[in-house]
Each structure stands twice: as C-alpha cells, then as structure tokens.
Design a protein around this motif. Sequence first.
Motif, PDB file in Angstrom:
ATOM      1  N   VAL A 335      20.283  68.796  40.151  1.00 20.17           N
ATOM      2  CA  VAL A 335      19.024  68.113  39.814  1.00 20.17           C
ATOM      3  C   VAL A 335      19.312  67.276  38.574  1.00 20.17           C
ATOM      4  O   VAL A 335      19.927  67.766  37.630  1.00 20.17           O
ATOM      5  CB  VAL A 335      17.912  69.145  39.505  1.00 20.17           C
ATOM      6  N   ARG A 336      18.927  66.004  38.594  1.00 17.71           N
ATOM      7  CA  ARG A 336      19.222  65.163  37.426  1.00 17.71           C
ATOM      8  C   ARG A 336      18.215  64.016  37.339  1.00 17.71           C
ATOM      9  O   ARG A 336      17.415  63.821  38.249  1.00 17.71           O
ATOM     10  CB  ARG A 336      20.663  64.647  37.467  1.00 17.71           C
ATOM     11  N   GLY A 337      18.311  63.265  36.253  1.00 17.18           N
ATOM     12  CA  GLY A 337      17.431  62.109  36.087  1.00 17.18           C
ATOM     13  C   GLY A 337      16.901  62.030  34.680  1.00 17.18           C
ATOM     14  O   GLY A 337      17.324  62.780  33.791  1.00 17.18           O
ATOM     15  N   LYS A 338      15.980  61.123  34.485  1.00 17.73           N
ATOM     16  CA  LYS A 338      15.381  60.896  33.167  1.00 17.73           C
ATOM     17  C   LYS A 338      13.992  60.333  33.425  1.00 17.73           C
ATOM     18  O   LYS A 338      13.842  59.377  34.218  1.00 17.73           O
ATOM     19  CB  LYS A 338      16.244  59.872  32.418  1.00 17.73           C
ATOM     20  N   GLY A 339      12.983  60.885  32.760  1.00 20.98           N
ATOM     21  CA  GLY A 339      11.625  60.404  32.980  1.00 20.98           C
ATOM     22  C   GLY A 339      11.281  60.499  34.452  1.00 20.98           C
ATOM     23  O   GLY A 339      11.561  61.507  35.106  1.00 20.98           O
ATOM     24  N   LEU A 340      10.700  59.415  34.978  1.00 19.52           N
ATOM     25  CA  LEU A 340      10.300  59.444  36.391  1.00 19.52           C
ATOM     26  C   LEU A 340      11.341  58.781  37.287  1.00 19.52           C
ATOM     27  O   LEU A 340      10.998  58.156  38.298  1.00 19.52           O
ATOM     28  CB  LEU A 340       8.909  58.847  36.550  1.00 19.52           C
ATOM     29  N   MET A 341      12.591  58.932  36.926  1.00 20.00           N
ATOM     30  CA  MET A 341      13.721  58.604  37.808  1.00 20.00           C
ATOM     31  C   MET A 341      14.432  59.943  38.020  1.00 20.00           C
ATOM     32  O   MET A 341      15.192  60.405  37.162  1.00 20.00           O
ATOM     33  CB  MET A 341      14.640  57.607  37.117  1.00 20.00           C
ATOM     34  N   VAL A 342      14.119  60.564  39.145  1.00 19.06           N
ATOM     35  CA  VAL A 342      14.498  61.966  39.331  1.00 19.06           C
ATOM     36  C   VAL A 342      15.244  62.117  40.644  1.00 19.06           C
ATOM     37  O   VAL A 342      14.941  61.424  41.627  1.00 19.06           O
ATOM     38  CB  VAL A 342      13.215  62.856  39.347  1.00 19.06           C
ATOM     39  N   ALA A 343      16.227  63.022  40.656  1.00 17.07           N
ATOM     40  CA  ALA A 343      16.985  63.240  41.889  1.00 17.07           C
ATOM     41  C   ALA A 343      17.291  64.708  42.094  1.00 17.07           C
ATOM     42  O   ALA A 343      17.482  65.457  41.136  1.00 17.07           O
ATOM     43  CB  ALA A 343      18.288  62.456  41.840  1.00 17.07           C
ATOM     44  N   ALA A 344      17.342  65.084  43.372  1.00 15.44           N
ATOM     45  CA  ALA A 344      17.835  66.406  43.761  1.00 15.44           C
ATOM     46  C   ALA A 344      18.914  66.159  44.809  1.00 15.44           C
ATOM     47  O   ALA A 344      18.639  65.557  45.846  1.00 15.44           O
ATOM     48  CB  ALA A 344      16.706  67.252  44.342  1.00 15.44           C
ATOM     49  N   GLU A 345      20.119  66.566  44.482  1.00 13.82           N
ATOM     50  CA  GLU A 345      21.215  66.346  45.432  1.00 13.82           C
ATOM     51  C   GLU A 345      21.294  67.543  46.371  1.00 13.82           C
ATOM     52  O   GLU A 345      21.250  68.696  45.944  1.00 13.82           O
ATOM     53  CB  GLU A 345      22.536  66.163  44.685  1.00 13.82           C
ATOM     54  N   VAL A 346      21.415  67.267  47.678  1.00 14.80           N
ATOM     55  CA  VAL A 346      21.531  68.347  48.661  1.00 14.80           C
ATOM     56  C   VAL A 346      22.965  68.397  49.196  1.00 14.80           C
ATOM     57  O   VAL A 346      23.773  67.513  48.914  1.00 14.80           O
ATOM     58  CB  VAL A 346      20.500  68.205  49.808  1.00 14.80           C
ATOM     59  N   ASP A 347      23.249  69.457  49.968  1.00 17.57           N
ATOM     60  CA  ASP A 347      24.652  69.702  50.301  1.00 17.57           C
ATOM     61  C   ASP A 347      25.154  68.993  51.556  1.00 17.57           C
ATOM     62  O   ASP A 347      26.307  69.178  51.938  1.00 17.57           O
ATOM     63  CB  ASP A 347      24.928  71.211  50.381  1.00 17.57           C
ATOM     64  N   SER A 348      24.306  68.181  52.216  1.00 17.63           N
ATOM     65  CA  SER A 348      24.827  67.394  53.341  1.00 17.63           C
ATOM     66  C   SER A 348      23.961  66.161  53.575  1.00 17.63           C
ATOM     67  O   SER A 348      22.755  66.165  53.268  1.00 17.63           O
ATOM     68  CB  SER A 348      24.874  68.235  54.622  1.00 17.63           C
ATOM     69  N   ALA A 349      24.596  65.121  54.115  1.00 18.96           N
ATOM     70  CA  ALA A 349      23.875  63.881  54.422  1.00 18.96           C
ATOM     71  C   ALA A 349      22.836  64.130  55.508  1.00 18.96           C
ATOM     72  O   ALA A 349      21.739  63.562  55.486  1.00 18.96           O
ATOM     73  CB  ALA A 349      24.869  62.812  54.864  1.00 18.96           C
ATOM     74  N   GLU A 350      23.185  65.008  56.430  1.00 14.79           N
ATOM     75  CA  GLU A 350      22.259  65.330  57.523  1.00 14.79           C
ATOM     76  C   GLU A 350      20.973  65.951  56.981  1.00 14.79           C
ATOM     77  O   GLU A 350      19.868  65.593  57.401  1.00 14.79           O
ATOM     78  CB  GLU A 350      22.973  66.321  58.454  1.00 14.79           C
ATOM     79  N   LEU A 351      21.143  66.845  56.015  1.00 11.14           N
ATOM     80  CA  LEU A 351      19.970  67.480  55.411  1.00 11.14           C
ATOM     81  C   LEU A 351      19.161  66.444  54.615  1.00 11.14           C
ATOM     82  O   LEU A 351      17.929  66.420  54.683  1.00 11.14           O
ATOM     83  CB  LEU A 351      20.389  68.647  54.509  1.00 11.14           C
ATOM     84  N   GLY A 352      19.848  65.584  53.882  1.00 12.31           N
ATOM     85  CA  GLY A 352      19.157  64.543  53.107  1.00 12.31           C
ATOM     86  C   GLY A 352      18.244  63.729  54.001  1.00 12.31           C
ATOM     87  O   GLY A 352      17.073  63.499  53.688  1.00 12.31           O
ATOM     88  N   LYS A 353      18.787  63.305  55.134  1.00 13.23           N
ATOM     89  CA  LYS A 353      18.024  62.481  56.078  1.00 13.23           C
ATOM     90  C   LYS A 353      16.849  63.272  56.661  1.00 13.23           C
ATOM     91  O   LYS A 353      15.720  62.773  56.759  1.00 13.23           O
ATOM     92  CB  LYS A 353      18.983  62.076  57.211  1.00 13.23           C
ATOM     93  N   ALA A 354      17.134  64.531  57.019  1.00 18.40           N
ATOM     94  CA  ALA A 354      16.090  65.365  57.626  1.00 18.40           C
ATOM     95  C   ALA A 354      14.940  65.613  56.650  1.00 18.40           C
ATOM     96  O   ALA A 354      13.770  65.618  57.028  1.00 18.40           O
ATOM     97  CB  ALA A 354      16.698  66.690  58.086  1.00 18.40           C
ATOM     98  N   VAL A 355      15.268  65.803  55.375  1.00 21.21           N
ATOM     99  CA  VAL A 355      14.218  66.075  54.380  1.00 21.21           C
ATOM    100  C   VAL A 355      13.300  64.846  54.232  1.00 21.21           C
ATOM    101  O   VAL A 355      12.074  64.987  54.181  1.00 21.21           O
ATOM    102  CB  VAL A 355      14.825  66.482  53.006  1.00 21.21           C
ATOM    103  N   VAL A 356      13.903  63.649  54.212  1.00 28.53           N
ATOM    104  CA  VAL A 356      13.080  62.430  54.099  1.00 28.53           C
ATOM    105  C   VAL A 356      12.108  62.355  55.283  1.00 28.53           C
ATOM    106  O   VAL A 356      10.912  62.085  55.107  1.00 28.53           O
ATOM    107  CB  VAL A 356      13.970  61.171  54.027  1.00 28.53           C
ATOM    108  N   THR A 357      12.605  62.619  56.495  1.00 28.12           N
ATOM    109  CA  THR A 357      11.759  62.567  57.692  1.00 28.12           C
ATOM    110  C   THR A 357      10.672  63.638  57.635  1.00 28.12           C
ATOM    111  O   THR A 357       9.499  63.376  57.925  1.00 28.12           O
ATOM    112  CB  THR A 357      12.626  62.775  58.957  1.00 28.12           C
ATOM    113  N   GLU A 358      11.061  64.840  57.246  1.00 36.11           N
ATOM    114  CA  GLU A 358      10.095  65.948  57.181  1.00 36.11           C
ATOM    115  C   GLU A 358       9.031  65.697  56.096  1.00 36.11           C
ATOM    116  O   GLU A 358       7.866  66.061  56.274  1.00 36.11           O
ATOM    117  CB  GLU A 358      10.830  67.268  56.903  1.00 36.11           C
ATOM    118  N   MET A 359       9.439  65.101  55.007  1.00 33.71           N
ATOM    119  CA  MET A 359       8.470  64.767  53.953  1.00 33.71           C
ATOM    120  C   MET A 359       7.494  63.704  54.477  1.00 33.71           C
ATOM    121  O   MET A 359       6.289  63.789  54.249  1.00 33.71           O
ATOM    122  CB  MET A 359       9.181  64.256  52.688  1.00 33.71           C
ATOM    123  N   LEU A 360       8.027  62.726  55.202  1.00 31.86           N
ATOM    124  CA  LEU A 360       7.158  61.688  55.780  1.00 31.86           C
ATOM    125  C   LEU A 360       6.164  62.331  56.747  1.00 31.86           C
ATOM    126  O   LEU A 360       4.977  61.987  56.766  1.00 31.86           O
ATOM    127  CB  LEU A 360       8.006  60.622  56.481  1.00 31.86           C
TER     128      LEU A 360
END
Length: 416
Positions: A335-360
């Motif tokens: 987890v990293r960032g500053k102010g309202l530029m925030v990121a959470a890195e996940v352990d696979s590209a597949e999961l990253g993509k799936a989370v964006v879709t599930e959040m949508l």
Amino acid sequence: MKFEEIRAAEERLLLTTYARSPVFFTGGEGVHLIDEQGNRYLDLLSGIGVNALGYGHPAIVETIARQSRALIHISNLYFHEGQAELALRLTERTGLDRVFFCNSGTEAWEGALKLARAYAGLRRSEGAKIGTKFLALEQSFHGRTFGSVSTTHKAKYREPFGPVVPGVEFVRFNDVADLRAKFSDEVCAILVEAIQGEGGVRPLSQEFFAEARALASSTGALLIADEIQTGMGRTGKWCAYQHYGIQPDVTTLAKPLAGGLPLGAVLCTEEVARVMHAGMHGTTFGGGPLACAVAVAVIDAIEQEGLLAHATEVGDYFQQQLRALAARHDAIVDVRGKGLMVAAEVDSAELGKAVVTEMLNRRILINCTSDTVLRFLPPFILEREHVDTAIAALDEILTEHAAHAATPSQGGRTHG
Ligand SMILES: Cc1ncc(COP(=O)(O)O)c(C=O)c1O
C-alpha cells in the motif's frame, strides 16, 4: 441515442484507442457519477485525476456560466485577464517564475522538453559545454505525443510509432548509481515524476531526487518535474516535489488545473525563461479566458475549503484502512501513495483486472495501472465515509477471491 446505439456507432466510427467499460454516464454530483438509469457510482478515479472538486461544484459551474457569457476564446494575439491572474497564483504556489499555458498534459510536457533543448542551445552559444540528451526514468509516463512518448518508458507506447525522438536514455528507477553512470555534460535535462503515476504510484526516493538535483545543478542541466498527475494539491501539497524540499527548474501541470476543462501549464525559472522569444512556441487554444477563469476558481476553492489539508487527512485514513485490509488479505502486497494519490498493489494482473470489474459491478470506479496496482485518484472532496464504502467492497471482493482460490476443484478459481 440509446446506450446500445451509442456503442454500435462508436464501434463503427471511432478509432479503437480505448477499451471502455460498459457504462454510460449522464450526470454527476459531488463524488458521484450518475448513469442513464439514475444509478450513482462512487468515483475514486475522477476522470483520471482531473475532477478535483468533483461534479457540479458551484465555483466551477458559476464561473463557466459567467465567463462563457463574457468571453470563451480570443487567441493568444490579445490580452484577457485570466492568464495573468492564474500565472500569479501558480508561480506563488510552485516557487517558479514564469508560465506558458497550453491544453493538455502531453502538450505541457512537449513544451518542457522544447524549453530544455532550446535553453541548452542558448547556453552552448554562451560557451557552456552541454549536450542535448534527456535522462528519463524507467516506468515513466509523460504522454502520447512524440516528445512525450519518446520519454515514456513502456515499449508498448513507443514502439508502434518508431522512430521516436532521438536522444533519450532511461535510468533505472531510484537507482542512484545508474543515474550517476548515465549523467554527463551531454545531458540537457533529467526528467522525473516525484511520484510515478501510470508507472504504479511509485515515489522517488529522497536520495535519488536529491542526486538528480545535484547532478543537474553541477552542469547547468535542467531538473524537470512532471506534476501533471501529482500537482495542484492531489498529494496534499501544490506540487509533490514540495514533500522533498527539492525545487525543479521546470514543472508541468494539467489534469485538475481547470477542474475538468482542458488546460496545461509549463512553469520555469527566470533563468530558463530567458531563452524564449515571441514566435518561438505557441498554441491557438492554450490559456483561453474560460479555462483560465475556471482554474483561478479551482485554486481559490481548494484554498477556501482547506482541501490540501483535507486531501492529506482523508488520504492518510485511506492508506491506513488499506493497510488494515492488507493485514487480512495476502493478495494485497503493498500500500503506498501520498494524499489522495493512493495505491494498493495486488499479487497478480488477473486479480487487478477482476477487482476493477467487481468494483464497477458494485458501482465504485477505480482503475488498475502497471498490471497489478489498484489506483485511487478521487476528487479532493472525498470523505472518510466514502473510503469506508470502498474498503468494505474491496474486503468483500478479496474474500470471495480467496474463497474461490481455495476451492479450485470446483472450477471456481477465476482470479489466478
Ligand atoms: C505524469 C503524467 N504526465 C503526462 C500525462 C499526459 O497527460 P495528457 O493525457 O493530458 O496528455 C499524464 C497522463 O496520464 C501523466 O499522468
């Protein structure tokens, strides 16, 4: 046109540069976007870091109404009050002396590159030994026009368009030894983002940034900071370089500058500015009366509403909540960032993509950059309760993902 007709028409008529999500927005209010059926979406991306004051902010709406009745465009052949008003605010807040206004991030970056080459030329004519090379960083992103794409690291953005602008060398991110090895009097500028945006919300180390400043100063090369994504208060300060106490010679702003209208700016020191003379660089639309008036209103609203402190406070809370989530979910690796530029890195590209879709699917907008980095660039008016909504949704999604991953024999392993 109905949504399906719009999709079909776009498919037939537009160049296929974007893979759009299947959602059709017709309005917005505060931190929410509203689709054609009236559903509200929590927007944690704000048009990729643009809509700093969210949607329908009275300062923006009223300024557009007032200024559009007065003047929208006059060209840069004549005076209007907006550029001076805005330049005054930007120079005070960035520590730089002079401004050139343009229309977008990439155009600002082109301006900065041209300024560096021209300034080096001026210094050569004065007897200095200085070359024309740019040192850019690995994982950098500076835009899509030729100069910008040439200084952008990812091959997929550059290679289809080769040959790109020559004279660019990439330095390994935060590798001080590599920076020292590649720096020489051939270099006219070192190009950095204080926190890389598209590269995965990666902050420069204090040591690397300070070394870049020292090396540039040692030959009169320029240190150029791209603040297009980080600037205008997103990180809790007007520019992210201010967290480091390091002053660049040139910086670029765009994205949130005019609250959603296209506007970019290149800022530089008085010393660098002496290279420019009338007719050397320009733009038809840049710094028009409407965009400048809105930018002035955005800066004043950020100050009147205390949004720098607010971005720091809510951003810290966001990171704290993401860290608590990471403690429960191994899939979050950083987890990293500053102010309202925030990121959470996940352990696979597949999961990253799936989370964006599930959040949508849960009507929350985020994106995933650099394959595995969930990125949050919300409006500066975000409140803790919105963070809580996002965290609860992420918790649910990651719990489901873990449950599926644990039972692959049932064919439920969807996220890798
Ligand atoms: C750091 C940085 N520089 C430059 C750009 C290009 O800006 P624009 O898309 O307005 O051309 C971006 C856009 O994402 C950016 O994040």
